[in-house]
Design a protein around this motif. Structure first.
Motif, short mmCIF file in Angstrom:
data_model
loop_
_atom_site.label_atom_id
_atom_site.label_comp_id
_atom_site.label_asym_id
_atom_site.label_seq_id
_atom_site.Cartn_x
_atom_site.Cartn_y
_atom_site.Cartn_z
N LEU A 1 -5.39 2.88 -6.69
CA LEU A 1 -6.39 3.03 -5.69
C LEU A 1 -7.15 4.20 -5.87
O LEU A 1 -8.57 4.15 -5.76
CB LEU A 1 -6.15 2.47 -4.32
CG LEU A 1 -5.64 1.14 -4.22
CD1 LEU A 1 -5.01 0.69 -2.82
CD2 LEU A 1 -6.74 0.07 -4.57
N LYS B 1 -0.81 3.12 -4.70
CA LYS B 1 -1.75 4.20 -4.41
C LYS B 1 -2.34 4.81 -5.24
O LYS B 1 -3.55 5.41 -5.25
CB LYS B 1 -0.74 5.18 -3.51
CG LYS B 1 -1.58 6.23 -2.80
CD LYS B 1 -0.66 7.10 -1.65
CE LYS B 1 0.18 6.06 -0.91
NZ LYS B 1 1.07 6.99 0.11
N MET C 1 0.64 -1.25 0.02
CA MET C 1 0.08 -0.04 -0.06
C MET C 1 0.70 1.13 -0.24
O MET C 1 0.29 2.17 -0.39
CB MET C 1 -1.02 -0.01 1.28
CG MET C 1 -2.11 -1.32 1.34
SD MET C 1 -3.06 -1.20 -0.18
CE MET C 1 -4.23 0.33 0.18
#
Length: 53
Positions: free
Chosen positions: A41, A38, A32
């Motif tokens: 997402l 990142k 993540m």
């Protein structure tokens, strides 16, 4: 005697499952933190929140 062995087996299983979960969580944290993930997402969330007019 059987109960004692069974109890130990259960404790070992809980320890094993907990260690696996902690390791998986650590891996997810590393993934993540990646800028590429990142960005992916964020784009995914933005696309999902867009309201077609």
């Amino acid at each position: 005697m059987f109960r004692r062995r069974n109890r130990r087996a259960i404790q070992v299983r809980y320890f094993h499952d907990t260690a696996a979960a902690v390791g998986f969580a650590g891996l997810l944290v590393v993934i993540m933190k990646s800028a590429e993930v990142k960005g992916f997402l964020l784009d995914l969330v933005r696309t999902a929140l867009e309201v077609p007019m």
